[in-house]
Design a protein around this motif. Structure first.
Motif, PDB file in Angstrom:
ATOM      1  N   ALA A 126       0.817  -1.216   0.000  1.00 13.12           N
ATOM      2  CA  ALA A 126       0.000   0.000   0.000  1.00 13.12           C
ATOM      3  C   ALA A 126       0.848   1.261   0.000  1.00 13.12           C
ATOM      4  O   ALA A 126       0.596   2.193  -0.781  1.00 13.12           O
ATOM      5  CB  ALA A 126      -0.948  -0.011   1.194  1.00 13.12           C
ATOM      6  N   GLU A 127       1.847   1.321   0.863  1.00 16.85           N
ATOM      7  CA  GLU A 127       2.652   2.544   0.952  1.00 16.85           C
ATOM      8  C   GLU A 127       3.487   2.749  -0.304  1.00 16.85           C
ATOM      9  O   GLU A 127       3.540   3.858  -0.855  1.00 16.85           O
ATOM     10  CB  GLU A 127       3.554   2.500   2.177  1.00 16.85           C
ATOM     11  CG  GLU A 127       4.288   3.802   2.408  1.00 16.85           C
ATOM     12  CD  GLU A 127       4.864   3.907   3.812  1.00 16.85           C
ATOM     13  OE1 GLU A 127       5.447   4.967   4.118  1.00 16.85           O
ATOM     14  OE2 GLU A 127       4.733   2.948   4.593  1.00 16.85           O
TER      15      GLU A 127
ATOM     16  N   LYS B  40       4.074   5.412  -5.607  1.00 15.55           N
ATOM     17  CA  LYS B  40       4.252   5.239  -7.051  1.00 15.55           C
ATOM     18  C   LYS B  40       3.194   6.029  -7.820  1.00 15.55           C
ATOM     19  O   LYS B  40       3.501   6.694  -8.824  1.00 15.55           O
ATOM     20  CB  LYS B  40       4.164   3.749  -7.408  1.00 15.55           C
ATOM     21  CG  LYS B  40       4.405   3.437  -8.877  1.00 15.55           C
ATOM     22  CD  LYS B  40       4.175   1.959  -9.167  1.00 15.55           C
ATOM     23  CE  LYS B  40       5.147   1.084  -8.410  1.00 15.55           C
ATOM     24  NZ  LYS B  40       4.985  -0.354  -8.775  1.00 15.55           N
ATOM     25  N   ILE B  41       1.946   5.989  -7.362  1.00 10.52           N
ATOM     26  CA  ILE B  41       0.866   6.720  -8.033  1.00 10.52           C
ATOM     27  C   ILE B  41       1.088   8.224  -7.914  1.00 10.52           C
ATOM     28  O   ILE B  41       0.903   8.982  -8.871  1.00 10.52           O
ATOM     29  CB  ILE B  41      -0.510   6.327  -7.463  1.00 10.52           C
ATOM     30  CG1 ILE B  41      -0.781   4.841  -7.677  1.00 10.52           C
ATOM     31  CG2 ILE B  41      -1.607   7.163  -8.123  1.00 10.52           C
ATOM     32  CD1 ILE B  41      -2.015   4.333  -6.943  1.00 10.52           C
TER      33      ILE B  41
ATOM     34  N   ILE C 116      -7.321  -0.567  -3.529  1.00 17.21           N
ATOM     35  CA  ILE C 116      -7.687   0.843  -3.393  1.00 17.21           C
ATOM     36  C   ILE C 116      -8.199   1.134  -1.987  1.00 17.21           C
ATOM     37  O   ILE C 116      -7.901   2.192  -1.408  1.00 17.21           O
ATOM     38  CB  ILE C 116      -8.725   1.233  -4.461  1.00 17.21           C
ATOM     39  CG1 ILE C 116      -8.039   1.278  -5.836  1.00 17.21           C
ATOM     40  CG2 ILE C 116      -9.369   2.592  -4.153  1.00 17.21           C
ATOM     41  CD1 ILE C 116      -8.966   1.402  -6.999  1.00 17.21           C
ATOM     42  N   ARG C 117      -8.935   0.205  -1.415  1.00 20.72           N
ATOM     43  CA  ARG C 117      -9.376   0.388  -0.026  1.00 20.72           C
ATOM     44  C   ARG C 117      -8.173   0.476   0.910  1.00 20.72           C
ATOM     45  O   ARG C 117      -8.153   1.293   1.846  1.00 20.72           O
ATOM     46  CB  ARG C 117     -10.293  -0.760   0.385  1.00 20.72           C
ATOM     47  CG  ARG C 117     -11.693  -0.654  -0.188  1.00 20.72           C
ATOM     48  CD  ARG C 117     -12.523  -1.870   0.128  1.00 20.72           C
ATOM     49  NE  ARG C 117     -13.908  -1.709  -0.331  1.00 20.72           N
ATOM     50  CZ  ARG C 117     -14.707  -2.723  -0.641  1.00 20.72           C
ATOM     51  NH1 ARG C 117     -14.262  -3.981  -0.555  1.00 20.72           N
ATOM     52  NH2 ARG C 117     -15.940  -2.495  -1.043  1.00 20.72           N
ATOM     53  N   ALA C 118      -7.157  -0.346   0.659  1.00 16.72           N
ATOM     54  CA  ALA C 118      -5.953  -0.318   1.491  1.00 16.72           C
ATOM     55  C   ALA C 118      -5.227   1.020   1.356  1.00 16.72           C
ATOM     56  O   ALA C 118      -4.731   1.576   2.348  1.00 16.72           O
ATOM     57  CB  ALA C 118      -5.025  -1.470   1.104  1.00 16.72           C
TER      58      ALA C 118
ATOM     59  N   LEU D  51      -4.156   6.574   3.516  1.00 17.98           N
ATOM     60  CA  LEU D  51      -4.297   8.022   3.376  1.00 17.98           C
ATOM     61  C   LEU D  51      -5.148   8.639   4.490  1.00 17.98           C
ATOM     62  O   LEU D  51      -5.356   9.851   4.504  1.00 17.98           O
ATOM     63  CB  LEU D  51      -4.925   8.349   2.021  1.00 17.98           C
ATOM     64  CG  LEU D  51      -4.052   8.076   0.795  1.00 17.98           C
ATOM     65  CD1 LEU D  51      -4.902   8.103  -0.479  1.00 17.98           C
ATOM     66  CD2 LEU D  51      -2.924   9.094   0.704  1.00 17.98           C
ATOM     67  N   ALA D  52      -5.638   7.801   5.393  1.00 18.91           N
ATOM     68  CA  ALA D  52      -6.455   8.249   6.533  1.00 18.91           C
ATOM     69  C   ALA D  52      -7.734   8.950   6.090  1.00 18.91           C
ATOM     70  O   ALA D  52      -8.188   9.910   6.703  1.00 18.91           O
ATOM     71  CB  ALA D  52      -5.640   9.159   7.456  1.00 18.91           C
TER      72      ALA D  52
END
Length: 260
Positions: A12-13, A18-19, A185-187, A192-193
């Protein structure tokens, strides 16, 4: 039997970073001063896409557009997202244009030899709003002094089975989430809080009153596992996914052109 792409192991991180790097680079090349214009529904995809753009560009370069069709029961979720991120937003209600377009489509002139059969079907009624919303997003992008680039917020899971409207929510200038499943995406949204009630909200297209999973006949968890591994214990579900993927390929490919 579907062919399966080998995807790198998800982190996730690392994938979030990367995105963000991708968005920074893409905007540097395709609109150094342009704003990211995002249709905000209050669901996970638009929430995550908007948050990633804020991290990449800063909140002053992210524009949210809320587009209810008349009355939207969950518009408070969309407002919660733009307020959470502190981004500028505009509400563009497509209710009146939607009704007028249906009226125009249903209008028929006096009978003549040139008339043809045309039906305003349920599918037409359900796919028209996303196309009107995309038209509104491009209108907003074009009207901005700094210019705008429209974000496609579709994810890999939806795209795989065709759960997007061609030239509607399936359109856009850049698609930062298209390589990631709903599960992933949920992760990223959790990392991202973002408000959990938005990230983990039951996905719905907002068109027919049902959740995505009710319409599809399987859960995103099952679909995501199948996309990533090719494994699905339920043969009927597997056949359903394969059928949807096969008839959806025209949405995923570039428009065919004649080679000279």
């Amino acid at each position: 039997m579907a062919e399966f792409k080998k995807y790198p192991k998800f982190n996730a991180e690392e994938d979030k970073d990367k995105i963000v790097a991708f968005l920074k680079d893409w905007f540097a090349q395709n609109g150094p001063t342009a704003n990211a214009v995002i249709g905000i529904s209050g669901g996970k995809d638009s929430s995550v896409a908007a948050a990633l753009c804020v991290e990449a560009l800063g909140k002053d370069r992210v524009i949210g557009v809320l587009m209810p069709n008349g009355v939207q029961s969950d518009i408070d979720d969309a407002l919660k997202l733009v307020n959470h991120l502190g981004i500028k937003y505009r509400i563009v209600n497509i209710g009146a244009p939607y009704k007028e377009m249906l009226k125009a489509l249903q209008y028929t002139e006096a009978p003549s030899n040139n008339n043809f059969h045309f039906a305003v079907t349920d599918a037409l009624r359900q796919n028209l709003p996303p196309r009107l919303r995309m038209a509104a997003l491009y209108a907003v992008a074009q009207g901005l002094k700094e210019g705008g680039r429209v974000l496609n917020t579709c994810n890999l899971s939806e795209d795989y089975v065709g759960y997007a409207t061609k030239f509607g929510d399936g359109a856009g200038d850049v698609a930062p989430l298209a390589a990631y499943t709903v599960t992933e995406i949920r992760a990223i949204g959790d990392l991202l809080a973002l408000p959990a009630e938005l990230v983990h909200k039951a996905p719905s297209d907002g068109l027919c009153g049902k959740t995505d999973e009710d319409n599809l006949g399987f859960t995103y968890a099952v679909l995501d596992q199948y996309i990533m591994t090719g494994e699905c214990e339920d043969e009927a579900v597997k056949a359903n996914i394969d059928r949807r993927h096969a008839i959806n390929k025209h949405k995923l490919e570039l428009m065919p052109v004649v080679n000279r």
